[in-house]
Write a protein that holds these residues in place. Structure first.
Motif, PDB file in Angstrom:
ATOM      1  N   THR A   8     -25.071  17.084  54.271  1.00 12.30           N
ATOM      2  CA  THR A   8     -24.038  17.241  53.247  1.00 12.30           C
ATOM      3  C   THR A   8     -23.722  18.714  53.057  1.00 12.30           C
ATOM      4  OG1 THR A   8     -23.406  16.621  51.001  1.00 12.30           O
ATOM      5  CG2 THR A   8     -25.647  17.381  51.296  1.00 12.30           C
ATOM      6  N   CYS A   9     -22.644  18.949  52.295  1.00 17.57           N
ATOM      7  CA  CYS A   9     -22.242  20.320  52.012  1.00 17.57           C
ATOM      8  C   CYS A   9     -22.716  20.676  50.608  1.00 17.57           C
ATOM      9  CB  CYS A   9     -20.720  20.445  52.095  1.00 17.57           C
ATOM     10  SG  CYS A   9     -20.123  22.039  51.506  1.00 17.57           S
ATOM     11  N   SER A  10     -23.266  21.856  50.480  1.00 16.73           N
ATOM     12  CA  SER A  10     -23.793  22.229  49.170  1.00 16.73           C
ATOM     13  C   SER A  10     -22.675  22.418  48.158  1.00 16.73           C
ATOM     14  CB  SER A  10     -24.620  23.513  49.284  1.00 16.73           C
ATOM     15  OG  SER A  10     -23.801  24.567  49.747  1.00 16.73           O
ATOM     16  N   MET A  11     -21.451  22.658  48.650  1.00 15.15           N
ATOM     17  CA  MET A  11     -20.325  22.818  47.743  1.00 15.15           C
ATOM     18  C   MET A  11     -19.601  21.491  47.532  1.00 15.15           C
ATOM     19  SD  MET A  11     -20.506  25.949  47.044  1.00 15.15           S
ATOM     20  CE  MET A  11     -18.965  26.225  46.164  1.00 15.15           C
ATOM     21  N   HIS A  12     -19.687  20.613  48.504  1.00 15.54           N
ATOM     22  CA  HIS A  12     -18.958  19.344  48.441  1.00 15.54           C
ATOM     23  C   HIS A  12     -19.917  18.192  48.704  1.00 15.54           C
ATOM     24  CE1 HIS A  12     -15.942  22.454  49.505  1.00 15.54           C
ATOM     25  NE2 HIS A  12     -15.283  21.840  48.535  1.00 15.54           N
ATOM     26  N   PRO A  13     -20.677  17.816  47.682  1.00 18.56           N
ATOM     27  CA  PRO A  13     -21.709  16.793  47.900  1.00 18.56           C
ATOM     28  C   PRO A  13     -21.147  15.437  48.318  1.00 18.56           C
ATOM     29  CG  PRO A  13     -21.536  17.402  45.573  1.00 18.56           C
ATOM     30  CD  PRO A  13     -20.662  18.339  46.324  1.00 18.56           C
ATOM     31  N   ASN A  44     -20.255  21.396  60.447  1.00 18.66           N
ATOM     32  CA  ASN A  44     -19.649  22.198  59.398  1.00 18.66           C
ATOM     33  C   ASN A  44     -18.879  21.292  58.450  1.00 18.66           C
ATOM     34  OD1 ASN A  44     -20.638  24.557  60.526  1.00 18.66           O
ATOM     35  ND2 ASN A  44     -18.851  24.761  61.871  1.00 18.66           N
ATOM     36  N   CYS A  45     -18.780  21.741  57.205  1.00 26.30           N
ATOM     37  CA  CYS A  45     -18.072  20.960  56.192  1.00 26.30           C
ATOM     38  C   CYS A  45     -16.585  20.936  56.523  1.00 26.30           C
ATOM     39  CB  CYS A  45     -18.292  21.579  54.815  1.00 26.30           C
ATOM     40  SG  CYS A  45     -17.267  20.837  53.538  1.00 26.30           S
ATOM     41  N   PRO A  46     -15.972  19.745  56.555  1.00 24.00           N
ATOM     42  CA  PRO A  46     -14.537  19.680  56.849  1.00 24.00           C
ATOM     43  C   PRO A  46     -13.688  20.314  55.749  1.00 24.00           C
ATOM     44  CG  PRO A  46     -15.382  17.517  56.235  1.00 24.00           C
ATOM     45  CD  PRO A  46     -16.572  18.430  56.335  1.00 24.00           C
ATOM     46  N   LYS A  47     -14.251  20.499  54.591  1.00 25.13           N
ATOM     47  CA  LYS A  47     -13.458  21.059  53.487  1.00 25.13           C
ATOM     48  C   LYS A  47     -13.530  22.575  53.445  1.00 25.13           C
ATOM     49  CE  LYS A  47     -13.130  17.162  50.417  1.00 25.13           C
ATOM     50  NZ  LYS A  47     -13.310  16.639  49.071  1.00 25.13           N
ATOM     51  N   CYS A  48     -14.739  23.109  53.629  1.00 27.98           N
ATOM     52  CA  CYS A  48     -14.865  24.552  53.459  1.00 27.98           C
ATOM     53  C   CYS A  48     -15.472  25.231  54.680  1.00 27.98           C
ATOM     54  CB  CYS A  48     -15.691  24.877  52.218  1.00 27.98           C
ATOM     55  SG  CYS A  48     -17.402  24.344  52.356  1.00 27.98           S
ATOM     56  N   GLY A  49     -15.892  24.452  55.644  1.00 26.22           N
ATOM     57  CA  GLY A  49     -16.403  25.047  56.866  1.00 26.22           C
ATOM     58  C   GLY A  49     -17.831  25.533  56.794  1.00 26.22           C
TER      59      GLY A  49
HETATM   60 ZN    ZN Z   1     -17.825  22.172  51.716  1.00 29.41          ZN
END
Ligand code: ZN
Ligand code: ZN
Length: 613
Positions: A51-56, A65-70
């Protein structure tokens, strides 16, 4: 209950340890081994979640990589632990990787015992003190020729003229005096006893009518009767009643005006029902009025109305206030506040009152020793009998509290995430708890947590949504293992006919125990029907006994996990039900209890009776 919960808990840790052992996790990640997980875990194929720490809300089954923030994705649950849930004996348990814990900034604090401050705000109005009233009374019979105060609400000072009475009675009494004076001897030595008697008795008659000696001398000097007499205010204050009109005839002793003394006033406040637990007779109240911006007035609660206004859900709280300077006037709007230091068991702490003696009707009278009230003479009472506790009353008087942000509140219940101590990986366990009232930044905990347990106050929403995603499938289907590929879609497996469901056997003894639980709940419903609160509470207690009689040891595997969760919420139903004070609360708790029993029947279905062939 407590005891068994602990046993279960030990079991959970044991399972966890076994899971790790069997998983033979090496020092580093061992992805090769995840494929051959032991059969002990039901979701053996559950992958690591990234998961992304910014976008759980982002979840991937592999790094990237996170598709939202990379940003680089992090493993939410440690590699190899099979999705966190499976190795546990608790449906609401979650293991996260130390990296995820750090990046998601999950923080916990210990559950504490401490006094907390509740701030109660109220609005209301200044009113006169009903126990401090003065009356303007006609002391001679006659006609009210003039009333100097036309309206109620007018403020008068002591000695102000109030009414002018035309009094035939007074007139004739004065005439008698003047006549007696004419016949009375003017020189000593020539006294005729009869004459003196007449003069003295006519003076006495006027004195009895209320004239002063000075007024008598005036009449004697004037030598002429006057039919008019002025009545002055005996006390200062506000005219709150005008009982007669100009021109009315009055008899001696008739009340003409009522005047309220404003040297002490009442402030009448509206307190919400939910704030009542923080309010006590004798507590200090601070308040301000629009008329004097920035100025703080003080008083003490002298009465809390036992009757609740059903429409506004408020009760009247009365405050005694000294008003020597007369600044406060009836009907002034006030905003008031009480700072209540909250102790356990609904008591409050007040260092100013603890150990002191207080007037039972006049809270402003506070003394170090027993004695009598200065105002009314009633014996003083100990502050402790009024619901106060001394600050040094010991640990037990401090309530168990958690920060407000630690509680995920749904209706009257809350879920908190408890950090499992001494776990190898950060492990959190969701727990349904019973909360008491909120006091400032804290909730008082009524049930479900112990002092020193660590509750998550930051990041708990993330944990909760993760648990929801992971736990829901296994909570919804009787067999659990939503991702396991053998989903039954909630269908109840039949014991007779077809292939038997591959689930752990639940012994009949368990269902017999559950049946007693169901019977006990039915008895609660009957007690509610009788509208008998004592019986309702006793019936909830009986449900508690039936619940304790259920032997959790009869269950293994997934059913054991389901039961542990059910037992927790059922125990909360019992605890809440056993303390209800209103019928509609009893109904609400009973409905909840029935819902949970429904869930029990769905999740742990009783096998169909075998055909009697
Ligand atoms: Zn993210
Ligand atoms: Zn008193």
């Amino acid at each position: 209950m407590e005891h068994r919960a602990k046993l279960l808990w030990v079991g959970a840790v044991g399972l966890l340890a076994v899971g790790y052992l069997l998983g033979s996790r090496g020092g580093q990640e061992a992805p090769a081994e995840t494929a051959e997980k032991p059969a002990l875990t039901e979701e053996s194929s559950a992958p690591t979640v990234w998961t992304c720490s910014m976008h759980p809300e982002i979840r991937r089954d592999r790094p990237g990589n996170c598709p939202k923030c990379g940003m680089k994705l992090i493993p939410l649950v440690p590699a190899g632990s099979g999705g966190g849930m499976s190795a546990m004996a608790n449906l609401r348990q979650l293991v996260v990787s130390p990296e995820a814990r750090a990046l998601l900034d999950i923080r916990s604090v210990p559950v504490q015992r401490r006094y907390v401050m509740a701030q109660v705000e109220m609005v209301g109005k200044v009113d006169y003190d009903e126990t401090r009233l003065g009356y303007i009374t006609a002391w001679v019979s006659g006609r009210l020729d003039r009333m100097f105060v036309d309206y109620t609400g007018v403020e008068v000072k002591k000695g102000d003229h109030m009414v002018l009475i035309y009094s035939e009675e007074l007139y004739s009494a004065q005439e008698e005096l003047i006549q007696a004076l004419k016949y009375a001897p003017t020189r000593s030595g020539q006294t005729a006893t009869g004459g003196i008697d007449l003069l003295e008795s006519s003076r006495e008659k006027l004195r009895l009518l209320g004239l002063t000696d000075e007024q008598l001398r005036e009449i004697e000097l004037r030598g002429k009767p006057s039919p008019h007499v002025t009545i002055y205010a005996p006390v200062g204050g506000i005219v709150i009643e005008k009982l007669r009109q100009e021109g009315d005839r009055v008899a001696r002793g008739d009340r003409i005006y009522t005047v309220a003394d404003l040297s002490h006033v009442w402030v009448k406040l509206d307190a919400y029902e939910s704030d009542l637990m923080w309010l006590r007779y004798g507590q200090e109240v601070t308040f301000s009025t629009e008329a004097y911006p920035g100025q703080v007035f003080r008083g003490r609660i002298s009465f809390i109305d036992p009757v609740l206004n059903d429409k506004t859900r408020t009760v009247k709280v009365r405050v005694n206030v000294a008003n020597e300077q007369g600044k406060l006037k009836p009907d002034m709007f006030v905003r008031a506040m009480v700072q209540s230091t909250v102790a356990a068991g609904g008591k409050v702490v007040d260092p100013e009152l603890a150990g002191k003696w207080v007037g039972p009707m006049h809270p402003e009278v506070i003394k170090d020793e027993p004695g009598l009230c200065d105002v009314c003479g009633m014996p003083l009472v100990r502050a402790e009998t009024l619901g106060y506790v001394s600050v040094d009353a010991g640990k037990a008087s401090k309530p168990l509290v958690i920060p407000v942000s630690a509680a995920l509140v749904t209706g009257r219940r809350a879920v908190v995430y408890v950090e499992v101590p001494d776990a190898e990986e950060p492990t959190f366990e969701g727990r349904e708890v019973l909360l008491g009232p909120r006091a400032g930044d804290y909730y008082i905990v009524r049930r479900g947590l112990a002092e020193g347990e660590r509750v998550v106050y930051k990041g708990n929403f993330t944990l909760d949504s993760e648990i929801q995603i992971q736990a829901k499938p296994s909570m919804m289907t009787p067999e659990g293992g939503g991702g396991g590929g053998h989903q039954h879609g909630g269908a109840v497996a039949k014991a007779a006919g077809g292939a038997p469901a591959p689930k752990p056997e639940i012994p009949g003894t368990f269902f017999a125990q559950v049946e007693r639980l169901e019977d006990a709940s039915e008895a609660v419903g009957q007690a509610i029907g009788l509208r008998d609160l004592d019986q309702v509470r006793a019936a909830f207690d009986a449900v508690g006994q039936a619940l304790e009689a259920v032997d959790a040891g009869l269950l293994k595997g997934h059913p054991a996990m389901l039961w542990k969760d059910l037992a927790m919420v059922l125990a909360n139903d019992v605890a809440e039900g056993a303390e209800v004070e209103r019928l509609r609360d009893a109904q609400r708790v009973h409905e909840m209890l029935e819902e949970h029993l429904d869930r029990l029947r769905r999740q742990l279905p009783r096998p169909a009776e075998p055909a009697a062939a």
